[in-house]
Design an enzyme around this catalytic site. Structure first.
Site, mmCIF file in Angstrom:
data_model
loop_
_atom_site.group_PDB
_atom_site.id
_atom_site.type_symbol
_atom_site.label_atom_id
_atom_site.label_comp_id
_atom_site.label_asym_id
_atom_site.label_seq_id
_atom_site.Cartn_x
_atom_site.Cartn_y
_atom_site.Cartn_z
ATOM 1 C CG HIS A 46 -5.039 -11.911 -2.190
ATOM 2 N ND1 HIS A 46 -6.188 -11.610 -2.886
ATOM 3 C CD2 HIS A 46 -4.597 -10.727 -1.675
ATOM 4 C CE1 HIS A 46 -6.434 -10.307 -2.797
ATOM 5 N NE2 HIS A 46 -5.475 -9.753 -2.073
ATOM 6 C CG HIS A 84 -2.118 -0.942 0.991
ATOM 7 N ND1 HIS A 84 -3.381 -0.676 1.466
ATOM 8 C CD2 HIS A 84 -2.210 -2.136 0.344
ATOM 9 C CE1 HIS A 84 -4.198 -1.666 1.125
ATOM 10 N NE2 HIS A 84 -3.498 -2.567 0.457
#
Length: 748
Positions: free
Chosen positions: A279, A93
């Protein structure tokens, strides 16, 4: 009498009250050119971050980071006993705000520490990640920046979970205040999307994604995200994990994924690798309704000490954590690299369900509970996925890549390693800026490679002779200045791309950009190439000059001649050492985003835009890292040197073009001239003598703003003054040299 003392300032404080922008919302943001000055930097002017980083014991630091990964703290316990997934998300991020449209965003400045990023809905709980890092940052101080530490920690997190990364480069210097130039969109509510799409997109509520009634599949298939934005909603890094505006449609989600990841310079294979690789680790958090979550860090109380999102549900941490509102764990090995993500994606059929917070997610049909709980080893959970995960199976192109990765785990691991490196280093610019022992040896096309210097450099005597040859070649001052400017001003200080080094102005796509006047450019380059070939053929001892150097040297020669014509003897500083890149080293599609939509320094606009020409000038100047005075003196100088695209006379406020004079400013500010727009669009203006009505000049909005805007007029008045001619020339030369050397990281 109360114990509260009466405020001597009638309850007002410095900076409070109605601001200029409250009165005049469309006021030109000249202040964007004054960001990140020494006044906000607590470090000494002599501090050299690159030198400090070189003295850092990187391997010891990495060992300490690795130990941190499993040192779970009671105040914020680690999921699965491992902070790795949290730190991967932090690094992702940090870097993931980068967008190719203007090169802004990314992890290169440590901006995740500041608003708005530190309080984005997509960054919930990353305040805790940075606080977990603080003891290590405190120990090493300025030897490593926050910007570098966040990315390095993400790398170490992956390595500590059994993944082999591609490498790491340091060199990201911290800034000390929020970036003001970044356009995140016009929405005024978190997770809104009503302004970034032409058809409007109400977005979602602050809790989590919900389907909005007026968004249907047809609209979502065709909607166009505003440039340069690379996120579908205000406060998200990329896409809504529930699907477009909370619509749990994997195929629609694939469109958003392809659009947003593409705007971050990722192709389909890199996109699949990043989503599946990221993920493989960790989980999302949606233990309960978002109503339990309090204000973000920027809105929190003093006693919160910069932490936000206090959670009133249960313990507020561990198994009671709420971030996105989704409650998904993808694999059976959430703290270890594996191929489980694809095993589950293709091994189960999926049905729509909802998280405890009410967010759309998917659960495996007829499956056993095989997924470990993050904080209770005695519990198992059913396999779950996000709508955006299923897009990798439903979208045909993504599915083909995903199945190949599933069948070939080594390909998947290599693709993820390379995509992760690109994600975390895309905004760093050329390899010349890379620092540290972990820099990978392999040169990658997206790094805009330039050959290493392989010849002896010219000396001052050679440079003087070459300048005379160039000036005697038949090329005009205007042609030489325009070519050098076009080459160097392609630089973007945001992602450190472009610039004169590499001489890519002679290659596709730059040679064909309308702003560069392809026909004239070809003529100038052909002449310079003949001069280069002749000079190089006559040298011995390996001495050569690159075309990249000669383009800049030719521009310098023209500036010197123009200054001499104005009565000023100047020598423009010149540092040889640029090299010429090849077409094979130039990704045409990647470089296309550097094409200027407008360049006010050349009075060029590719089209008419909703954004004013003067605002686009500020944008260009900010990307060139210019101050307001530097921008002002360059515009005035380039006008009188005749550097306008298409040889336009707009803004050429002089009767002696080619002479480096302050005529632009003197004539613009002459009160004997009256200006009127030539059309209702008010893009161009005509200046006439107030007394006689005689036509004198034509100019654009970019020209007239230096007399209209009070801040720019104040600077223009300095250069228009009778005693300013010498200062004008000296300042122009300094600003010109700065632009010519913006990409010379080897000179630092």
């Amino acid at each position: 009498m109360t114990t509260e003392a009466k405020c001597p300032f009638n309850h007002s404080v410095v900076g409070a009250g109605t601001t200029n922008r409250d009165w005049w919302p469309k006021q030109l943001r000249v202040d964007l050119l004054n960001q990140h000055s020494a006044r906000s930097n607590p470090l000494a002017a002599s501090f050299n971050y690159a030198e400090a980083f070189k003295r850092l014991d990187l391997q010891t630091l990495k060992q300490e980071l690795r130990a941190l990964m499993t040192d779970s703290q009671d105040w914020w316990p680690a999921d699965f006993g491992h902070y790795g997934p949290l730190f991967v998300r932090m690094a992702w991020h940090s870097a993931g705000t980068y967008r190719t449209g203007d090169g802004r965003g990314g992890g290169g400045r440590g901006q995740q520490r500041f608003a708005p990023l530190n309080s984005w809905p997509d960054n919930v709980s990353l305040d805790k990640a940075r606080r977990l890092l603080w003891p290590i940052k405190q120990k090493y101080g300025q030897a490593i920046s926050w910007a570098d530490l966040m990315i390095l920690t993400g790398n170490v997190a992956l390595e500590s979970m059994g993944f082999k990364t591609f490498g790491f480069a340091g060199g990201r210097e911290d800034t000390w205040e929020p970036d003001q130039d970044l356009y995140w969109g016009r929405e005024t509510k978190w997770l809104g999307g009503d302004d970034r799409y032409a058809h409007g997109s109400p977005g979602v509520d602050q809790a989590h994604g919900v389907l909005v009634k007026d968004d249907d599949s047809e609209v979502q298939h065709t909607r166009d995200l505003e440039n340069p934005l690379a996120a579908v909603q205000m406060g998200l890094i990329y896409v809504n994990p529930e699907g477009p505006d909370g619509n749990p449609d994997p195929l629609l989600a694939a469109k958003d994924i392809r659009d947003t990841f593409g705007r971050m310079a990722m192709n389909d294979e890199e996109t699949v690798a990043l989503i599946a690789g990221g993920h493989t680790f960790g989980k999302t958090h949606g233990a309960a309704d978002a109503a339990h979550v309090a204000a973000e860090p920027e809105a929190s109380d003093l006693e919160s000490q910069g932490l936000g999102w206090h959670n009133s549900f249960g313990s507020g941490k561990g198994g009671d954590t709420i971030t996105s509102g989704l409650e998904v764990t993808w694999t059976t090995t959430p703290a270890q690299w594996s191929n489980d993500f694809f095993d589950h994606l293709f091994g189960f059929e999926w049905e729509l369900s909802k998280s405890p917070a009410g967010a759309h997610q998917w659960v495996a049909k007829n499956a056993q509970a095989i997924i470990p709980d993050a904080h209770d080893a005695s519990k198992k959970r059913l396999p779950t996925m996000l709508t955006t995960d299923l897009a990798l199976r439903i979208d045909p192109a993504y599915e083909a890549i995903s199945r190949r990765f599933h069948a070939n785990p080594d390909q998947f691991a290599d693709a993820f390693a390379r995509a992760w490196f690109k994600l975390t280093h895309r905004d760093m610019g050329p390899r010349a800026r890379y620092l540290g022992a972990d820099v990978p040896a392999e040169e990658l096309l997206w790094q805009d490679p330039i050959p290493a210097l392989n010849h002896a450099l010219i000396d001052a005597q050679d440079a003087a002779a070459l300048k005379q040859t160039v000036l005697s070649s038949g090329l005009s001052v205007a042609q030489l200045v325009a070519t050098a400017w076009a080459s160097a001003s392609s630089f973007r200080g945001s992602d450190k791309r472009g610039g004169a080094n590499g001489a890519r102005i002679r290659l596709a796509p730059q040679k064909d950009w309308a702003s560069n006047e392809p026909a004239q450019l070809a003529q100038v380059l052909a002449t310079l190439e003949r001069i280069q070939a002749d000079f190089n053929a006559r040298q011995s001892g390996g001495k050569q000059i690159s075309l990249a150097d000669l383009i800049v040297l030719g521009g310098n020669a023209a500036v010197e001649q123009a200054a001499h014509a104005a009565g000023h003897a100047v020598t423009v500083p010149f540092a040889p050492g640029r090299m010429d890149a090849s077409q094979a080293q130039t990704d045409v599609e990647s470089f296309a985003v550097l094409e200027p939509v407008a360049d006010g320094f050349r009075n060029y606009a590719k089209a008419r835009y909703a954004v004013s020409a003067e605002a686009l000038l500020i944008d260009k100047a900010q990307l060139l890292t210019l101050t307001a005075p530097e921008m002002t003196v360059l515009v005035g100088g380039l006008r009188v040197l005749g550097a306008n695209t298409g040889q336009s006379h707009n803004g050429v406020f002089t009767t002696r073009p080619g002479v480096l004079s302050n005529d632009f400013f003197a004539n613009l500010l002459d009160m004997r001239t009256e200006w009127k727009a030539t059309s209702e669009t008010k893009e161009t203006y005509e200046g006439r003598d107030r007394a006689t009505g005689e036509h004198k000049w034509t100019g654009t909005r970019v020209d007239l703003v230096f007399g209209s805007n009070s801040i720019l007029r104040a600077v223009a008045e300095v250069y228009a003054s009778a005693d300013a001619q010498e200062k004008f020339v000296q300042d122009f030369v300094a600003a010109w040299t700065k632009v010519m050397q913006l990409d010379r990281f080897d000179l630092a």
